[in-house]
Design a protein around this motif. Structure first.
Motif, PDB file in Angstrom:
ATOM      1  N   GLU A   1      -3.276   4.356 -12.752  1.00 22.05           N
ATOM      2  CA  GLU A   1      -2.871   3.175 -13.511  1.00 22.05           C
ATOM      3  C   GLU A   1      -1.360   3.140 -13.694  1.00 22.05           C
ATOM      4  O   GLU A   1      -0.730   2.082 -13.580  1.00 22.05           O
ATOM      5  CB  GLU A   1      -3.567   3.155 -14.878  1.00 22.05           C
ATOM      6  N   GLU A   2      -0.771   4.296 -13.979  1.00 18.52           N
ATOM      7  CA  GLU A   2       0.682   4.357 -14.143  1.00 18.52           C
ATOM      8  C   GLU A   2       1.397   4.062 -12.829  1.00 18.52           C
ATOM      9  O   GLU A   2       2.401   3.336 -12.792  1.00 18.52           O
ATOM     10  CB  GLU A   2       1.093   5.736 -14.664  1.00 18.52           C
ATOM     11  N   VAL A   3       0.886   4.625 -11.743  1.00 23.30           N
ATOM     12  CA  VAL A   3       1.482   4.375 -10.433  1.00 23.30           C
ATOM     13  C   VAL A   3       1.413   2.887 -10.090  1.00 23.30           C
ATOM     14  O   VAL A   3       2.406   2.280  -9.654  1.00 23.30           O
ATOM     15  CB  VAL A   3       0.778   5.206  -9.341  1.00 23.30           C
ATOM     16  N   ASP A   4       0.252   2.285 -10.308  1.00 20.77           N
ATOM     17  CA  ASP A   4       0.090   0.861 -10.017  1.00 20.77           C
ATOM     18  C   ASP A   4       1.007   0.005 -10.880  1.00 20.77           C
ATOM     19  O   ASP A   4       1.571  -0.996 -10.413  1.00 20.77           O
ATOM     20  CB  ASP A   4      -1.363   0.438 -10.243  1.00 20.77           C
TER      21      ASP A   4
ATOM     22  N   GLN B   1       0.819  -1.211   0.000  1.00 21.34           N
ATOM     23  CA  GLN B   1       0.000   0.000   0.000  1.00 21.34           C
ATOM     24  C   GLN B   1       0.856   1.265   0.000  1.00 21.34           C
ATOM     25  O   GLN B   1       0.313   2.366   0.112  1.00 21.34           O
ATOM     26  CB  GLN B   1      -0.925  -0.008   1.226  1.00 21.34           C
ATOM     27  N   ARG B   2       2.151   1.125  -0.145  1.00 19.80           N
ATOM     28  CA  ARG B   2       3.054   2.284  -0.122  1.00 19.80           C
ATOM     29  C   ARG B   2       3.482   2.602  -1.549  1.00 19.80           C
ATOM     30  O   ARG B   2       4.394   1.977  -2.097  1.00 19.80           O
ATOM     31  CB  ARG B   2       4.257   1.993   0.770  1.00 19.80           C
ATOM     32  N   LYS B   3       2.799   3.590  -2.126  1.00 22.58           N
ATOM     33  CA  LYS B   3       3.020   3.919  -3.527  1.00 22.58           C
ATOM     34  C   LYS B   3       3.501   5.352  -3.729  1.00 22.58           C
ATOM     35  O   LYS B   3       3.721   5.777  -4.859  1.00 22.58           O
ATOM     36  CB  LYS B   3       1.731   3.688  -4.326  1.00 22.58           C
ATOM     37  N   GLY B   4       3.656   6.088  -2.626  1.00 22.91           N
ATOM     38  CA  GLY B   4       4.062   7.480  -2.735  1.00 22.91           C
ATOM     39  C   GLY B   4       5.413   7.646  -3.419  1.00 22.91           C
ATOM     40  O   GLY B   4       5.607   8.570  -4.214  1.00 22.91           O
ATOM     41  N   PHE B   5       6.352   6.738  -3.137  1.00 24.38           N
ATOM     42  CA  PHE B   5       7.681   6.855  -3.746  1.00 24.38           C
ATOM     43  C   PHE B   5       7.628   6.622  -5.253  1.00 24.38           C
ATOM     44  O   PHE B   5       8.409   7.204  -6.008  1.00 24.38           O
ATOM     45  CB  PHE B   5       8.659   5.886  -3.075  1.00 24.38           C
ATOM     46  N   VAL B   6       6.680   5.795  -5.692  1.00 30.64           N
ATOM     47  CA  VAL B   6       6.509   5.558  -7.134  1.00 30.64           C
ATOM     48  C   VAL B   6       5.924   6.803  -7.793  1.00 30.64           C
ATOM     49  O   VAL B   6       6.350   7.204  -8.883  1.00 30.64           O
ATOM     50  CB  VAL B   6       5.595   4.337  -7.376  1.00 30.64           C
ATOM     51  N   ARG B   7       4.978   7.429  -7.128  1.00 32.99           N
ATOM     52  CA  ARG B   7       4.384   8.659  -7.666  1.00 32.99           C
ATOM     53  C   ARG B   7       5.438   9.761  -7.804  1.00 32.99           C
ATOM     54  O   ARG B   7       5.486  10.463  -8.818  1.00 32.99           O
ATOM     55  CB  ARG B   7       3.242   9.121  -6.763  1.00 32.99           C
ATOM     56  N   VAL B   8       6.293   9.895  -6.787  1.00 28.77           N
ATOM     57  CA  VAL B   8       7.358  10.895  -6.847  1.00 28.77           C
ATOM     58  C   VAL B   8       8.317  10.569  -7.995  1.00 28.77           C
ATOM     59  O   VAL B   8       8.770  11.462  -8.729  1.00 28.77           O
ATOM     60  CB  VAL B   8       8.122  10.953  -5.508  1.00 28.77           C
ATOM     61  N   ALA B   9       8.641   9.298  -8.161  1.00 28.63           N
ATOM     62  CA  ALA B   9       9.537   8.888  -9.245  1.00 28.63           C
ATOM     63  C   ALA B   9       8.957   9.270 -10.600  1.00 28.63           C
ATOM     64  O   ALA B   9       9.676   9.760 -11.489  1.00 28.63           O
ATOM     65  CB  ALA B   9       9.786   7.382  -9.176  1.00 28.63           C
ATOM     66  N   LEU B  10       7.667   9.086 -10.792  1.00 34.26           N
ATOM     67  CA  LEU B  10       7.014   9.447 -12.042  1.00 34.26           C
ATOM     68  C   LEU B  10       6.991  10.957 -12.245  1.00 34.26           C
ATOM     69  O   LEU B  10       7.227  11.452 -13.350  1.00 34.26           O
ATOM     70  CB  LEU B  10       5.590   8.879 -12.073  1.00 34.26           C
TER      71      LEU B  10
ATOM     72  N   GLY C   1      19.963  -3.359  -6.803  1.00 30.10           N
ATOM     73  CA  GLY C   1      19.449  -3.953  -8.029  1.00 30.10           C
ATOM     74  C   GLY C   1      19.643  -3.068  -9.251  1.00 30.10           C
ATOM     75  O   GLY C   1      20.223  -1.989  -9.189  1.00 30.10           O
ATOM     76  N   SER C   2      19.146  -3.550 -10.366  1.00 31.96           N
ATOM     77  CA  SER C   2      19.213  -2.798 -11.617  1.00 31.96           C
ATOM     78  C   SER C   2      18.065  -1.795 -11.670  1.00 31.96           C
ATOM     79  O   SER C   2      16.970  -2.063 -11.152  1.00 31.96           O
ATOM     80  CB  SER C   2      19.126  -3.747 -12.814  1.00 31.96           C
ATOM     81  N   PRO C   3      18.295  -0.636 -12.288  1.00 35.31           N
ATOM     82  CA  PRO C   3      17.240   0.388 -12.346  1.00 35.31           C
ATOM     83  C   PRO C   3      16.076   0.005 -13.238  1.00 35.31           C
ATOM     84  O   PRO C   3      16.241  -0.679 -14.255  1.00 35.31           O
ATOM     85  CB  PRO C   3      17.984   1.614 -12.885  1.00 35.31           C
ATOM     86  N   ILE C   4      14.895   0.457 -12.833  1.00 35.17           N
ATOM     87  CA  ILE C   4      13.677   0.303 -13.629  1.00 35.17           C
ATOM     88  C   ILE C   4      13.402   1.651 -14.277  1.00 35.17           C
ATOM     89  O   ILE C   4      13.187   2.650 -13.584  1.00 35.17           O
ATOM     90  CB  ILE C   4      12.488  -0.110 -12.735  1.00 35.17           C
ATOM     91  N   SER C   5      13.433   1.702 -15.572  1.00 33.03           N
ATOM     92  CA  SER C   5      13.241   2.968 -16.293  1.00 33.03           C
ATOM     93  C   SER C   5      11.835   3.519 -16.050  1.00 33.03           C
ATOM     94  O   SER C   5      10.843   2.810 -16.227  1.00 33.03           O
ATOM     95  CB  SER C   5      13.473   2.756 -17.787  1.00 33.03           C
ATOM     96  N   VAL C   6      11.755   4.779 -15.637  1.00 38.51           N
ATOM     97  CA  VAL C   6      10.483   5.426 -15.314  1.00 38.51           C
ATOM     98  C   VAL C   6      10.348   6.711 -16.133  1.00 38.51           C
ATOM     99  O   VAL C   6      11.245   7.560 -16.097  1.00 38.51           O
ATOM    100  CB  VAL C   6      10.398   5.744 -13.801  1.00 38.51           C
ATOM    101  N   PRO C   7       9.246   6.885 -16.862  1.00 41.63           N
ATOM    102  CA  PRO C   7       9.053   8.119 -17.635  1.00 41.63           C
ATOM    103  C   PRO C   7       8.658   9.274 -16.728  1.00 41.63           C
ATOM    104  O   PRO C   7       8.239   9.061 -15.584  1.00 41.63           O
ATOM    105  CB  PRO C   7       7.910   7.758 -18.578  1.00 41.63           C
TER     106      PRO C   7
ATOM    107  N   TYR D   1       4.010   0.754 -12.286  1.00 40.34           N
ATOM    108  CA  TYR D   1       5.415   0.806 -11.892  1.00 40.34           C
ATOM    109  C   TYR D   1       5.632   0.291 -10.467  1.00 40.34           C
ATOM    110  O   TYR D   1       6.713  -0.226 -10.144  1.00 40.34           O
ATOM    111  CB  TYR D   1       5.968   2.222 -12.064  1.00 40.34           C
ATOM    112  N   HIS D   2       4.602   0.397  -9.654  1.00 41.52           N
ATOM    113  CA  HIS D   2       4.674  -0.198  -8.316  1.00 41.52           C
ATOM    114  C   HIS D   2       4.741  -1.720  -8.434  1.00 41.52           C
ATOM    115  O   HIS D   2       5.520  -2.377  -7.731  1.00 41.52           O
ATOM    116  CB  HIS D   2       3.442   0.222  -7.503  1.00 41.52           C
ATOM    117  N   ARG D   3       3.971  -2.285  -9.351  1.00 36.59           N
ATOM    118  CA  ARG D   3       3.991  -3.733  -9.572  1.00 36.59           C
ATOM    119  C   ARG D   3       5.342  -4.179 -10.144  1.00 36.59           C
ATOM    120  O   ARG D   3       5.911  -5.182  -9.715  1.00 36.59           O
ATOM    121  CB  ARG D   3       2.861  -4.129 -10.516  1.00 36.59           C
ATOM    122  N   LEU D   4       5.878  -3.401 -11.102  1.00 35.97           N
ATOM    123  CA  LEU D   4       7.189  -3.726 -11.655  1.00 35.97           C
ATOM    124  C   LEU D   4       8.264  -3.703 -10.570  1.00 35.97           C
ATOM    125  O   LEU D   4       9.169  -4.543 -10.553  1.00 35.97           O
ATOM    126  CB  LEU D   4       7.554  -2.735 -12.767  1.00 35.97           C
TER     127      LEU D   4
END
Length: 336
Positions: free
Chosen positions: A301-304, A212-221, A287-293, A306-309
């Motif tokens: 949907e985008e947050v979910d 349930q912690r997706k804030g860091f993914v949102r910031v990354a995007l 780990g290896s980086p996950i490319s984020v636009p 990249y969070h899943r990836l």
């Protein structure tokens, strides 16, 4: 071959770790007591002047802080690192306390999610907030910045110390500054599970709190920062913790304290003097980086996505390195 340590070297390592543990537990309280005490002595002008400075300097932690290489290169951190024995294996995977599995481009910014929190996040601190593990040499042109509980930067005197060590508040303004106003080559390290994960820390347990912690993914995007999973093998083995069952009085009190203060009071014991951690190897695998636009306003949907990836990459990282880093094939990673 393993080099035999002298008694003097072992003593220096123990003292280095002890001062860090005691600072983690008591330095904030000690700083508050000291400043209040000064207010009722002939030294009250010092406290008054400092509090005036504090008001003027209030936003500095979220605007780049006052990082100094001098503090990050203290010899004490090398003794701290050496307290935890380095694990050698026939593979080259875990010969060092910091393991690189992919390249980080210095022309990009990154958010490194570090797991698990453990009791004190010793692995994250050693590898990303000191120069003792060679992060700069391993990832040339990339600067690591460990983000921690924002409330710690409101404590007088303590804030000056942790800013000098290159620690930053894990707040939106702070992350925005690091990822947008500090150029490229910034690797912001966040211990995603936080206080909730620390309550699950126990030897043999590999629990990661992040579904349930997706804030860091949102910031990354929002800032186009690539995501990098990091796992700190051995972190949960450093202390033995009293684990209260869900719904018990002890757990309810811990949760209440965590809700009010932002961190959880863990009841734990170490190997010597109760405070020294067990001498367990700690290996931080990057780990290896996950490319984020870059998305100014990312969709759910985008947050979910990249969070899943990210969760899949973290799970893969754990299972690929668990055996060479001291765990058995039967160990599983539980993401909650």
């Amino acid at each position: 071959m393993t080099k035999v340590k002298t008694q003097w070297k072992e003593f220096l390592e123990a003292v280095s770790v002890l001062q860090w543990v005691l600072s983690f537990l008591f330095l904030g309280v000690a700083c508050i007591i000291l400043m209040v005490y000064f207010m009722f002595t002939s030294l009250w002008p010092l406290s008054t002047l400092y509090f005036m400075w504090l008001v003027m300097d209030w936003q500095t932690p979220e605007r780049g802080g006052r990082r100094t290489t001098f503090v990050r290169k203290w010899r004490v951190w090398e003794h701290f690192r050496d307290f935890f024995p380095v694990k050698f294996s026939h593979s080259n995977t875990c010969k060092n306390q910091l393991v690189k599995t992919g390249e980080l481009n210095p022309n990009k910014n990154y958010i490194l999610g570090c797991h698990p929190h453990g009791i004190m996040s010793a692995g994250a601190f050693t590898c990303f907030s000191t120069e003792s593990c060679g992060f700069n040499e391993m990832f040339p042109g990339v600067r690591s910045s460990l983000a921690i509980l924002a409330g710690l930067f409101r404590i007088p005197l303590l804030r000056e110390y942790i800013m000098c060590a290159g620690l930053y508040p894990v707040s939106k303004p702070s992350l925005a500054h690091l990822l947008s106003k500090s150029g490229k080559g910034n690797a912001v390290v966040i211990v995603i599970g936080g206080a909730a994960e620390s309550l699950a820390s126990s030897p043999g347990v590999n629990i990661v709190v992040m579904r349930q912690r997706k804030g860091f993914v949102r910031v990354a995007l929002e800032f186009g920062a690539d995501l990098v999973p990091v796992y700190s093998f051995g972190e949960n083995e450093l202390f033995r913790q009293v684990i209260f069952s869900d719904g018990s009085l002890g757990r309810r009190l811990q949760d209440l304290f965590k809700k009010i203060m932002g961190f959880a009071p863990c009841l734990f014991v170490g190997e010597r003097l109760a405070f020294l951690p067990y001498k367990t190897p700690v290996t931080v695998v990057v780990g290896s980086p996950i490319s984020v636009p870059k998305r100014v306003t990312p969709t759910e949907e985008e947050v979910d996505h990249y969070h899943r990836l990210y969760m899949e990459a973290l799970s893969k990282l754990f299972h690929e390195h668990k055996v060479s880093c001291g765990l058995s094939e039967t160990h599983k990673l539980r993401i909650i």
